[in-house]
Scaffold this active site. Structure first.
Site, PDB file in Angstrom:
ATOM      1  N   ASP A 155       0.860  -1.183   0.000  1.00  0.00           N
ATOM      2  CA  ASP A 155       0.000   0.000   0.000  1.00  0.00           C
ATOM      3  C   ASP A 155       0.898   1.235   0.000  1.00  0.00           C
ATOM      4  O   ASP A 155       1.490   1.593   1.026  1.00  0.00           O
ATOM      5  CB  ASP A 155      -0.898   0.003   1.236  1.00  0.00           C
ATOM      6  CG  ASP A 155      -1.968  -1.089   1.195  1.00  0.00           C
ATOM      7  OD1 ASP A 155      -1.703  -2.176   0.634  1.00  0.00           O
ATOM      8  OD2 ASP A 155      -3.058  -0.863   1.740  1.00  0.00           O
ATOM      9  N   LYS A 218      -6.980   3.274  -3.400  1.00  0.00           N
ATOM     10  CA  LYS A 218      -7.391   3.278  -1.993  1.00  0.00           C
ATOM     11  C   LYS A 218      -7.609   4.711  -1.542  1.00  0.00           C
ATOM     12  O   LYS A 218      -6.845   5.602  -1.909  1.00  0.00           O
ATOM     13  CB  LYS A 218      -6.306   2.581  -1.167  1.00  0.00           C
ATOM     14  CG  LYS A 218      -6.485   2.612   0.334  1.00  0.00           C
ATOM     15  CD  LYS A 218      -5.328   1.860   1.010  1.00  0.00           C
ATOM     16  CE  LYS A 218      -5.333   2.035   2.519  1.00  0.00           C
ATOM     17  NZ  LYS A 218      -4.198   1.334   3.170  1.00  0.00           N
ATOM     18  N   LYS A 254     -10.310   0.100  -2.448  1.00  0.00           N
ATOM     19  CA  LYS A 254     -10.198  -0.087  -1.005  1.00  0.00           C
ATOM     20  C   LYS A 254     -10.514   1.214  -0.268  1.00  0.00           C
ATOM     21  O   LYS A 254      -9.716   2.151  -0.301  1.00  0.00           O
ATOM     22  CB  LYS A 254      -8.790  -0.571  -0.627  1.00  0.00           C
ATOM     23  CG  LYS A 254      -8.580  -0.742   0.879  1.00  0.00           C
ATOM     24  CD  LYS A 254      -7.176  -1.249   1.187  1.00  0.00           C
ATOM     25  CE  LYS A 254      -6.905  -1.266   2.695  1.00  0.00           C
ATOM     26  NZ  LYS A 254      -5.543  -1.762   3.019  1.00  0.00           N
TER      27      LYS A 254
END
Length: 318
Positions: A155, A218, A254
């Site tokens: 991430d 995300k 996400k």
């Protein structure tokens, strides 16, 4: 299924024509987002099934300054067995696990050991999380370190100044270099949407990240003043849909930060189902970044099974 089995986003050449001039109608996005929770009423068994699915799509996360290997080990035990045995039995299920466990790079090896044989991947934040303001060579080195430690997903955080200054080619180059450093690990691009000022910027940053090869986009680090919201998520999902229409690629989404209740888990799944369809209710295309959310879901499922709410202390996270 391991992350390596999921289709990767090959990315495209940088093309500002895909997003330049694209303006998001903020009031319309807010109206649509406000309507979504009312479009589907989930009761009893159906609600329980959607809550179990939220667990399957959860990146169970600890990103605290006082993280220890012991805490990570406890978190991994919870990821492998997120529901008490009597709840599983009451639901007629044999096994449920979370989608992944997300930790800092120095905790990856401990998580990999604790999850050995479970099939649950380890995700690691990297690239100077949460601000992303360390030098680029150090940010890439952190990715390489996390991958070497065993992380299957990375991430990353972007340089917000590139978005705020409209320097889209710099943003593309940055994410493309991070994607290359990830190797076989999947890249989830954190856009830190609470820092990007406008929904139009959110759309453009989403499109650039996907062009650069992000496998997931995300919302947030969870450390911004404003984290995941439904209007921001709607904007990102629309960008994801537009990218898929152009390329045929399916990109994951996400939301992270601020999702704390079972109702939140339902609302974001309704968003995915209404905008993209059932394919995006699977962990290969949808993840929920969560730390405290699991506890409330477990309480709601216990109520479904037993008719009673247990105290929160009965469902300790780790």
């Amino acid at each position: 299924m391991s992350p390596s089995d999921f289709a990767r986003n090959p990315g495209t050449a940088f093309d500002p024509d895909w997003f330049e001039g694209h303006a998001v109608n903020t009031p319309a996005a807010e109206r649509r987002a406000a309507q979504l929770p009312a479009r589907r009423s989930l009761k009893k068994t159906y609600q329980a099934a959607w809550l179990v699915n939220a667990i399957r799509c959860m990146d169970l996360t600890t990103l605290a300054g006082d993280d220890t290997e012991a805490r990570v080990k406890r978190l991994c035990a919870k990821a492998k067995n997120p529901l008490a045995d009597h709840i599983l039995t009451g639901l007629g299920l044999e096994r449920v696990t979370t989608g992944a466990v997300c930790v800092y790079p120095t905790m990856v090896r401990a998580a990999v050991r604790a999850l050995d044989g479970s099939g649950i991947p380890v995700a690691s934040v990297a690239t100077g999380f949460p601000a992303g303001l360390t030098p680029m060579n150090l940010r890439l080195a952190e990715i390489l370190y996390a991958v070497e430690e065993g992380a299957a997903e990375i991430d990353i955080v972007i340089t917000r100044a590139h978005v705020l200054g409209g320097n889209w080619s710099a943003l593309y180059d940055e994410i493309a270099a991070m994607r290359e450093a990830c190797g076989d690990a999947h890249l989830k691009a954190i856009l830190a949407t609470g820092d990007l000022q406008t929904l139009s910027n959110v759309y453009k940053a989403s499109m650039v990240a996907m062009q650069a090869g992000a496998d997931f986009i995300k919302t947030s680090t969870g450390k911004e003043g404003v984290n995941a919201t439904l209007p921001v998520s709607l904007t990102m999902v629309r960008a994801l849909r537009d990218y898929g229409a152009r390329t045929g690629a399916k990109i994951g989404f996400k939301p992270a930060g601020g999702l704390k209740t079972a109702k939140d888990a339902l609302n974001w799944q309704i968003l995915m189902n209404e905008e993209l369809g059932r394919d995006w209710l699977r962990p290969d295309l949808f993840r929920i970044g969560a730390s405290s959310l699991l506890g409330d879901i477990e309480r709601q499922l216990e109520h479904h099974v037993t008719g009673r709410y247990a105290s929160s202390s009965r469902h300790a996270l780790a």
